[in-house]
Structure formats: C-alpha cells, structure tokens
Enzyme design. Structure first.
Site, PDB file in Angstrom:
ATOM      1  N   LYS A 179     -11.018 -93.007  45.318  1.00 40.59           N
ATOM      2  CA  LYS A 179     -11.601 -92.440  44.109  1.00 40.59           C
ATOM      3  C   LYS A 179     -12.957 -91.792  44.402  1.00 40.59           C
ATOM      4  O   LYS A 179     -13.535 -91.986  45.475  1.00 40.59           O
ATOM      5  CB  LYS A 179     -11.722 -93.553  43.058  1.00 40.59           C
ATOM      6  CG  LYS A 179     -10.356 -94.127  42.623  1.00 40.59           C
ATOM      7  CD  LYS A 179     -10.517 -95.171  41.514  1.00 40.59           C
ATOM      8  CE  LYS A 179      -9.156 -95.726  41.093  1.00 40.59           C
ATOM      9  NZ  LYS A 179      -9.280 -96.676  39.955  1.00 40.59           N
ATOM     10  N   TYR A 224      -2.899 -90.375  34.745  1.00 45.73           N
ATOM     11  CA  TYR A 224      -3.112 -91.663  34.062  1.00 45.73           C
ATOM     12  C   TYR A 224      -2.503 -91.680  32.654  1.00 45.73           C
ATOM     13  O   TYR A 224      -2.921 -92.484  31.820  1.00 45.73           O
ATOM     14  CB  TYR A 224      -4.605 -91.986  33.995  1.00 45.73           C
ATOM     15  CG  TYR A 224      -5.172 -92.609  35.258  1.00 45.73           C
ATOM     16  CD1 TYR A 224      -4.693 -93.831  35.735  1.00 45.73           C
ATOM     17  CD2 TYR A 224      -6.202 -91.996  35.970  1.00 45.73           C
ATOM     18  CE1 TYR A 224      -5.215 -94.418  36.889  1.00 45.73           C
ATOM     19  CE2 TYR A 224      -6.739 -92.581  37.121  1.00 45.73           C
ATOM     20  CZ  TYR A 224      -6.244 -93.797  37.570  1.00 45.73           C
ATOM     21  OH  TYR A 224      -6.765 -94.380  38.696  1.00 45.73           O
ATOM     22  N   PHE A 255     -10.457 -97.179  27.583  1.00 45.52           N
ATOM     23  CA  PHE A 255     -11.205 -96.653  28.731  1.00 45.52           C
ATOM     24  C   PHE A 255     -10.648 -95.327  29.264  1.00 45.52           C
ATOM     25  O   PHE A 255     -11.138 -94.795  30.258  1.00 45.52           O
ATOM     26  CB  PHE A 255     -11.266 -97.691  29.858  1.00 45.52           C
ATOM     27  CG  PHE A 255      -9.917 -98.185  30.343  1.00 45.52           C
ATOM     28  CD1 PHE A 255      -9.161 -97.449  31.248  1.00 45.52           C
ATOM     29  CD2 PHE A 255      -9.415 -99.409  29.898  1.00 45.52           C
ATOM     30  CE1 PHE A 255      -7.930 -97.908  31.692  1.00 45.52           C
ATOM     31  CE2 PHE A 255      -8.182 -99.871  30.346  1.00 45.52           C
ATOM     32  CZ  PHE A 255      -7.432 -99.118  31.243  1.00 45.52           C
ATOM     33  N   ARG A 281      -1.586-103.157  47.472  1.00 45.95           N
ATOM     34  CA  ARG A 281      -2.243-103.767  46.301  1.00 45.95           C
ATOM     35  C   ARG A 281      -3.049-104.993  46.739  1.00 45.95           C
ATOM     36  O   ARG A 281      -4.129-105.249  46.225  1.00 45.95           O
ATOM     37  CB  ARG A 281      -1.220-104.173  45.223  1.00 45.95           C
ATOM     38  CG  ARG A 281      -0.418-103.047  44.589  1.00 45.95           C
ATOM     39  CD  ARG A 281      -1.082-102.307  43.465  1.00 45.95           C
ATOM     40  NE  ARG A 281      -1.680-103.087  42.423  1.00 45.95           N
ATOM     41  CZ  ARG A 281      -2.245-102.538  41.327  1.00 45.95           C
ATOM     42  NH1 ARG A 281      -2.223-101.215  41.157  1.00 45.95           N
ATOM     43  NH2 ARG A 281      -2.813-103.278  40.431  1.00 45.95           N
ATOM     44  N   THR A 319      -7.981-105.382  39.938  1.00 42.79           N
ATOM     45  CA  THR A 319      -8.610-104.257  39.238  1.00 42.79           C
ATOM     46  C   THR A 319     -10.100-104.531  38.999  1.00 42.79           C
ATOM     47  O   THR A 319     -10.942-103.668  39.265  1.00 42.79           O
ATOM     48  CB  THR A 319      -7.912-104.031  37.875  1.00 42.79           C
ATOM     49  OG1 THR A 319      -6.513-103.917  38.103  1.00 42.79           O
ATOM     50  CG2 THR A 319      -8.444-102.787  37.185  1.00 42.79           C
ATOM     51  N   ARG A 358     -11.763-103.780  47.050  1.00 43.56           N
ATOM     52  CA  ARG A 358     -12.524-103.794  45.787  1.00 43.56           C
ATOM     53  C   ARG A 358     -13.606-104.872  45.797  1.00 43.56           C
ATOM     54  O   ARG A 358     -14.710-104.655  45.312  1.00 43.56           O
ATOM     55  CB  ARG A 358     -11.565-103.941  44.614  1.00 43.56           C
ATOM     56  CG  ARG A 358     -10.830-102.625  44.323  1.00 43.56           C
ATOM     57  CD  ARG A 358      -9.659-102.817  43.397  1.00 43.56           C
ATOM     58  NE  ARG A 358      -9.157-101.541  42.869  1.00 43.56           N
ATOM     59  CZ  ARG A 358      -8.071-101.450  42.104  1.00 43.56           C
ATOM     60  NH1 ARG A 358      -7.374-102.524  41.795  1.00 43.56           N
ATOM     61  NH2 ARG A 358      -7.680-100.265  41.652  1.00 43.56           N
ATOM     62  N   HIS A 402      -7.089 -96.508  44.293  1.00 48.81           N
ATOM     63  CA  HIS A 402      -5.905 -96.626  43.439  1.00 48.81           C
ATOM     64  C   HIS A 402      -4.701 -96.908  44.333  1.00 48.81           C
ATOM     65  O   HIS A 402      -4.611 -96.383  45.437  1.00 48.81           O
ATOM     66  CB  HIS A 402      -5.650 -95.315  42.678  1.00 48.81           C
ATOM     67  CG  HIS A 402      -4.285 -95.283  42.027  1.00 48.81           C
ATOM     68  ND1 HIS A 402      -4.058 -95.808  40.791  1.00 48.81           N
ATOM     69  CD2 HIS A 402      -3.079 -94.856  42.496  1.00 48.81           C
ATOM     70  CE1 HIS A 402      -2.759 -95.688  40.500  1.00 48.81           C
ATOM     71  NE2 HIS A 402      -2.157 -95.106  41.521  1.00 48.81           N
ATOM     72  N   GLU A 457       4.024 -90.909  41.021  1.00 50.25           N
ATOM     73  CA  GLU A 457       2.673 -90.578  41.500  1.00 50.25           C
ATOM     74  C   GLU A 457       2.713 -89.745  42.781  1.00 50.25           C
ATOM     75  O   GLU A 457       1.894 -88.843  42.962  1.00 50.25           O
ATOM     76  CB  GLU A 457       1.880 -91.868  41.713  1.00 50.25           C
ATOM     77  CG  GLU A 457       1.599 -92.573  40.386  1.00 50.25           C
ATOM     78  CD  GLU A 457       0.777 -93.842  40.524  1.00 50.25           C
ATOM     79  OE1 GLU A 457       0.361 -94.385  39.489  1.00 50.25           O
ATOM     80  OE2 GLU A 457       0.560 -94.299  41.673  1.00 50.25           O
TER      81      GLU A 457
HETATM   82  P1  IDP Z   1      -5.151-100.733  38.799  1.00 58.86           P
HETATM   83  O1  IDP Z   1      -5.930 -99.543  39.312  1.00 58.86           O
HETATM   84  O2  IDP Z   1      -5.593-102.013  39.458  1.00 58.86           O
HETATM   85  O3  IDP Z   1      -3.656-100.537  38.846  1.00 58.86           O
HETATM   86  P2  IDP Z   1      -4.969-100.286  35.909  1.00 58.86           P
HETATM   87  O4  IDP Z   1      -4.871-101.368  34.894  1.00 58.86           O
HETATM   88  O5  IDP Z   1      -3.735 -99.474  36.195  1.00 58.86           O
HETATM   89  O6  IDP Z   1      -5.567-100.933  37.255  1.00 58.86           O
HETATM   90  O7  IDP Z   1      -6.133 -99.324  35.433  1.00 58.86           O
HETATM   91  C1  IDP Z   1      -6.322 -98.068  36.049  1.00 58.86           C
HETATM   92  C2  IDP Z   1      -7.794 -97.879  36.321  1.00 58.86           C
HETATM   93  O8  IDP Z   1      -8.489 -97.826  35.074  1.00 58.86           O
HETATM   94  C3  IDP Z   1      -8.482 -99.023  37.088  1.00 58.86           C
HETATM   95  O9  IDP Z   1      -8.319 -98.955  38.480  1.00 58.86           O
HETATM   96  C4  IDP Z   1      -9.924 -98.835  36.683  1.00 58.86           C
HETATM   97  O10 IDP Z   1     -10.526 -97.750  37.395  1.00 58.86           O
HETATM   98  C5  IDP Z   1      -9.768 -98.420  35.212  1.00 58.86           C
HETATM   99  N1  IDP Z   1      -9.828 -99.592  34.313  1.00 58.86           N
HETATM  100  C6  IDP Z   1      -8.890-100.560  34.144  1.00 58.86           C
HETATM  101  N2  IDP Z   1      -9.257-101.459  33.217  1.00 58.86           N
HETATM  102  C7  IDP Z   1     -10.472-101.032  32.783  1.00 58.86           C
HETATM  103  C8  IDP Z   1     -11.399-101.555  31.808  1.00 58.86           C
HETATM  104  O11 IDP Z   1     -11.168-102.586  31.171  1.00 58.86           O
HETATM  105  N3  IDP Z   1     -12.558-100.837  31.634  1.00 58.86           N
HETATM  106  C9  IDP Z   1     -12.832 -99.701  32.330  1.00 58.86           C
HETATM  107  N4  IDP Z   1     -11.988 -99.187  33.251  1.00 58.86           N
HETATM  108  C10 IDP Z   1     -10.838 -99.852  33.468  1.00 58.86           C
HETATM  109 MG    MG Z   2      -2.478 -99.177  37.806  1.00 62.82          MG
END
Ligand code: IDP
Ligand code: MG
Length: 138
Positions: free
Chosen positions: A9, A49, A57, A85, A91, A102, A115, A126
């Site tokens: 990212k 997304y 968000f 993962r 996350t 992370r 990601h 994707e």
């Molecule tokens: P992931 O990247 O671990 O699969 P996802 O739930 O798919 O997580 O969310 C996509 C992206 O959105 C996350 O990697 C993060 O950058 C952002 N994100 C997820 N949850 C939140 C939140 O609660 N607040 C702000 N950003 C969030």
């Molecule tokens: Mg995701």
C-alpha cells in the site's frame, strides 16, 4: 498451485518497505509471478474495494489507497492465500502476531502496509482486476 494478489500500500511504498516485504516473501518460498507499480485513481480504488462500499471507512480507505503509488503482485504457492495472510498479520496491527508485516510496520488500522486476497474467489477477481494473462509468468 494457488495464486493470490498482494498490494504494498502507499504507506509501505513511501516508507521504503517494498524490499522488506519482498524479502519476507522470498524467505518464505512464495513465488512472485507478476509485479507492477501503479498510482490508483479514486475510481480504480473504489472498484477494487467495492465489497466494502457500505463500510464507514470506505471513503477514507479509497483516499488512502490513491495517496501515492502501490506495488501490486501476483504470488503463487501451495496454500499461498492463507500463507500470505499469516505473513501479513491481522487487519488491526494491534492484534497482529509477533513477526508479521503488519505487527512490525503498520501505524494504523487503515495504514497497514499490505493487502492480500482472502479466498480463491476474491483472489481470482483481484488478480484479473490488475493483470491480464500476458502479464503473469509461469
Ligand atoms: P484485510 O486487508 O485484512 O483483508 P479488510 O477487512 O478486508 O481487511 O479491510 C480492508 C482494508 O480496509 C484494511 O486492510 C484496512 O486498510 C482498512 N480497514 C479495515 N477495517 C478498518 C477500520 O475499522 N477502520 C479503518 N480502516 C479499516
Ligand atoms: Mg480484505
């Protein structure tokens, strides 16, 4: 062999962590079979997304993802979706396991450096979002 999509990212690119992420992939025998750098438009980030478009968000996330260049890669290996993962970590970096990307580098639940696709169906969508067949080797 399974495939997954990885994105370094904008925070990872601007903080010079591209090499460190790739080093961890190589150290874990995950093969990179496609790679490029892109600066996403808002529409491109929103399309990627789209599954999160109802989330609070979404606006902030798509702004962040367009704030600078990203590195997108296709990774290949046995069970690579889950394996990558695990290398990324949770996350929310505060909940991520020790030694994950992370845990080591994220600064915020949103600015979490990487990601990775979360299922074979998501990975197929994707990968095809960013790469055509001629851009994927092997
Ligand atoms: P992931 O990247 O671990 O699969 P996802 O739930 O798919 O997580 O969310 C996509 C992206 O959105 C996350 O990697 C993060 O950058 C952002 N994100 C997820 N949850 C939140 C939140 O609660 N607040 C702000 N950003 C969030
Ligand atoms: Mg995701």
């Amino acid at each position: 062999m399974e495939k997954t999509l990885s994105i370094i990212k904008p925070d990872g690119v601007s903080r010079n962590i591209i090499g460190e992420v790739i080093r961890r992939l190589e150290e874990n025998s995950i093969k990179i079979i496609a790679m490029k750098m892109l600066h996403l438009t808002k529409a491109q980030a929103e399309g990627f997304y789209a599954v999160h478009k109802e989330r609070p968000f979404f606006g902030s996330l798509t702004e962040f993802m367009t704030s600078g260049p990203v590195v997108v890669m296709v990774l290949e290996g046995e069970n690579v979706i889950q394996k990558y993962r695990e290398l990324m970590g949770a996350t929310n970096y505060k909940e991520a396991a020790e030694g994950t990307i992370r845990k080591d580098f994220a600064t915020d639940i949103e600015k979490n450096v990487v990601h990775g696709s979360d299922s074979p169906e998501t990975a197929a969508f994707e990968i095809s979002y960013f790469f055509n067949n001629f851009e994927i080797v092997g």
